[in-house]
Motif scaffolding. Sequence first.
Motif, PDB file in Angstrom:
ATOM      1  N   ASP A   1      52.526  48.595  50.090  1.00  0.00           N
ATOM      2  CA  ASP A   1      52.155  47.939  51.221  1.00  0.00           C
ATOM      3  C   ASP A   1      52.993  48.172  52.538  1.00  0.00           C
ATOM      4  OD1 ASP A   1      49.878  46.854  49.556  1.00  0.00           O
ATOM      5  OD2 ASP A   1      51.089  45.376  49.067  1.00  0.00           O
ATOM      6  N   LYS A   2      54.082  48.835  52.459  1.00  0.00           N
ATOM      7  CA  LYS A   2      54.969  48.790  53.597  1.00  0.00           C
ATOM      8  C   LYS A   2      55.149  47.670  54.240  1.00  0.00           C
ATOM      9  CE  LYS A   2      54.768  53.484  53.370  1.00  0.00           C
ATOM     10  NZ  LYS A   2      55.574  53.954  52.577  1.00  0.00           N
ATOM     11  N   ASP A   3      55.274  46.589  53.376  1.00  0.00           N
ATOM     12  CA  ASP A   3      55.911  45.256  53.634  1.00  0.00           C
ATOM     13  C   ASP A   3      57.311  44.814  53.544  1.00  0.00           C
ATOM     14  OD1 ASP A   3      55.726  42.410  54.265  1.00  0.00           O
ATOM     15  OD2 ASP A   3      54.040  42.005  52.922  1.00  0.00           O
ATOM     16  N   LEU A   4      57.882  44.535  54.457  1.00  0.00           N
ATOM     17  CA  LEU A   4      59.270  43.928  54.460  1.00  0.00           C
ATOM     18  C   LEU A   4      59.562  42.354  54.201  1.00  0.00           C
ATOM     19  CD1 LEU A   4      60.792  45.909  57.491  1.00  0.00           C
ATOM     20  CD2 LEU A   4      60.908  46.487  55.141  1.00  0.00           C
ATOM     21  N   SER A   5      58.415  41.808  53.797  1.00  0.00           N
ATOM     22  CA  SER A   5      58.209  40.277  53.501  1.00  0.00           C
ATOM     23  C   SER A   5      59.098  40.075  52.286  1.00  0.00           C
ATOM     24  CB  SER A   5      57.017  39.732  53.577  1.00  0.00           C
ATOM     25  OG  SER A   5      56.293  39.910  54.605  1.00  0.00           O
ATOM     26  N   PRO A   6      59.633  39.068  52.196  1.00  0.00           N
ATOM     27  CA  PRO A   6      60.250  38.367  50.982  1.00  0.00           C
ATOM     28  C   PRO A   6      59.226  38.257  49.614  1.00  0.00           C
ATOM     29  CG  PRO A   6      61.079  36.952  52.706  1.00  0.00           C
ATOM     30  CD  PRO A   6      59.911  37.949  53.265  1.00  0.00           C
TER      31      PRO A   6
ATOM     32  N   LYS B   1      57.164  36.677  46.801  1.00  0.00           N
ATOM     33  CA  LYS B   1      56.835  35.209  46.330  1.00  0.00           C
ATOM     34  C   LYS B   1      57.583  34.025  46.951  1.00  0.00           C
ATOM     35  CE  LYS B   1      55.384  37.578  42.150  1.00  0.00           C
ATOM     36  NZ  LYS B   1      55.451  37.796  40.725  1.00  0.00           N
ATOM     37  N   ASP B   2      57.726  33.816  48.273  1.00  0.00           N
ATOM     38  CA  ASP B   2      58.355  32.794  48.813  1.00  0.00           C
ATOM     39  C   ASP B   2      59.729  32.764  48.418  1.00  0.00           C
ATOM     40  OD1 ASP B   2      56.283  32.356  50.479  1.00  0.00           O
ATOM     41  OD2 ASP B   2      55.407  30.801  49.100  1.00  0.00           O
ATOM     42  N   ASN B   3      60.516  33.686  47.828  1.00  0.00           N
ATOM     43  CA  ASN B   3      61.772  33.516  47.435  1.00  0.00           C
ATOM     44  C   ASN B   3      62.681  34.071  48.677  1.00  0.00           C
ATOM     45  OD1 ASN B   3      64.455  33.950  46.532  1.00  0.00           O
ATOM     46  ND2 ASN B   3      63.858  35.023  44.461  1.00  0.00           N
ATOM     47  N   PHE B   4      63.245  33.288  49.579  1.00  0.00           N
ATOM     48  CA  PHE B   4      63.914  33.571  50.425  1.00  0.00           C
ATOM     49  C   PHE B   4      65.303  34.069  50.455  1.00  0.00           C
ATOM     50  CE2 PHE B   4      60.750  30.315  52.347  1.00  0.00           C
ATOM     51  CZ  PHE B   4      59.737  31.360  52.407  1.00  0.00           C
TER      52      PHE B   4
ATOM     53  N   ASN C   1      63.954  41.019  46.171  1.00  0.00           N
ATOM     54  CA  ASN C   1      63.890  41.358  47.674  1.00  0.00           C
ATOM     55  C   ASN C   1      64.553  42.520  47.971  1.00  0.00           C
ATOM     56  OD1 ASN C   1      61.962  39.160  48.226  1.00  0.00           O
ATOM     57  ND2 ASN C   1      63.648  37.632  48.146  1.00  0.00           N
ATOM     58  N   LYS C   2      64.982  43.431  47.168  1.00  0.00           N
ATOM     59  CA  LYS C   2      65.718  44.698  47.436  1.00  0.00           C
ATOM     60  C   LYS C   2      64.766  45.262  48.476  1.00  0.00           C
ATOM     61  CE  LYS C   2      64.223  47.542  43.690  1.00  0.00           C
ATOM     62  NZ  LYS C   2      62.775  47.870  44.141  1.00  0.00           N
TER      63      LYS C   2
ATOM     64  N   VAL D   1      67.443  39.637  55.849  1.00  0.00           N
ATOM     65  CA  VAL D   1      68.920  39.362  55.818  1.00  0.00           C
ATOM     66  C   VAL D   1      69.374  38.019  55.832  1.00  0.00           C
ATOM     67  CG1 VAL D   1      71.030  39.318  57.412  1.00  0.00           C
ATOM     68  CG2 VAL D   1      69.019  41.119  57.721  1.00  0.00           C
ATOM     69  N   TRP D   2      68.915  36.991  56.125  1.00  0.00           N
ATOM     70  CA  TRP D   2      69.209  35.589  55.960  1.00  0.00           C
ATOM     71  C   TRP D   2      68.030  34.692  56.468  1.00  0.00           C
ATOM     72  CZ3 TRP D   2      69.168  32.319  59.907  1.00  0.00           C
ATOM     73  CH2 TRP D   2      70.065  32.832  61.036  1.00  0.00           C
ATOM     74  N   HIS D   3      67.731  33.465  55.710  1.00  0.00           N
ATOM     75  CA  HIS D   3      66.911  32.727  56.218  1.00  0.00           C
ATOM     76  C   HIS D   3      67.514  30.991  56.062  1.00  0.00           C
ATOM     77  CE1 HIS D   3      63.987  29.326  54.478  1.00  0.00           C
ATOM     78  NE2 HIS D   3      63.309  29.990  55.412  1.00  0.00           N
ATOM     79  N   TYR D   4      67.230  30.342  57.228  1.00  0.00           N
ATOM     80  CA  TYR D   4      67.342  28.980  57.151  1.00  0.00           C
ATOM     81  C   TYR D   4      66.244  27.977  57.388  1.00  0.00           C
ATOM     82  CZ  TYR D   4      69.735  24.820  58.793  1.00  0.00           C
ATOM     83  OH  TYR D   4      70.244  23.332  58.817  1.00  0.00           O
ATOM     84  N   GLY D   5      66.168  27.199  56.513  1.00  0.00           N
ATOM     85  CA  GLY D   5      64.820  26.342  56.786  1.00  0.00           C
ATOM     86  C   GLY D   5      64.325  25.656  55.213  1.00  0.00           C
TER      87      GLY D   5
END
Length: 190
Positions: A37-42, A44-47, A54-55, A60-64
């Motif tokens: 899909d050429k998608d860089l998203s994390p 299944k909502d695993n941040f 998420n390889k 790089v990081w997530h806060y929230g």
Amino acid sequence: VIYKNKLYIANGQDPEHGKGVGHLWCIDITKVPTNKDKDLSPVKDNFDPKAPENKDSGLVWHYGGNAPADFDREFYFGRSMSSCCVHDGLVYEAEFAGILHCLDAETGQVYWEHDLRAETWSSPFYVDGKIYMGDDHGNMSIFQAGKEEKMLGVVKTARNCTVRSTPVVCNGTLYFTTENPCKLWAVATK
């Protein structure tokens, strides 16, 4: 905001939905997606950027997100209307509820948070070693830039003049606009 090939962005909802959970992201924009899909998203909502699934993400990081019951509020970071300010390896970002955050740009480590005691649509602004932050009570708060929270002062406008613009500085003068009444403010030393 782009800083050292990384995108810093916060999200939220329209203010008519009120305060609520938000997210602050650091994304590697040089990462080339390898999935179909050429998608860089994390995934299944695993941040967690170190999670095996998420390889292929650019995270790089997530806060929230939602906070545990022993935290002082329901979420770590709230909805945001602001753009990030990144300078000297630090990210400054405000949430709609009026909390200004300072985090490490590389790791997402939280250094400090300041409650403006007013909602904000404004974005933090860096100039001359200082961070400027407007709020809906008509204040322009001034902080020393850095890993330790240090408030230097507050420029107060007329009561109920909301500061929703991001300030700018030119030739030693700080400019910002207010609503109700709509005015352009210019603040400088004598």
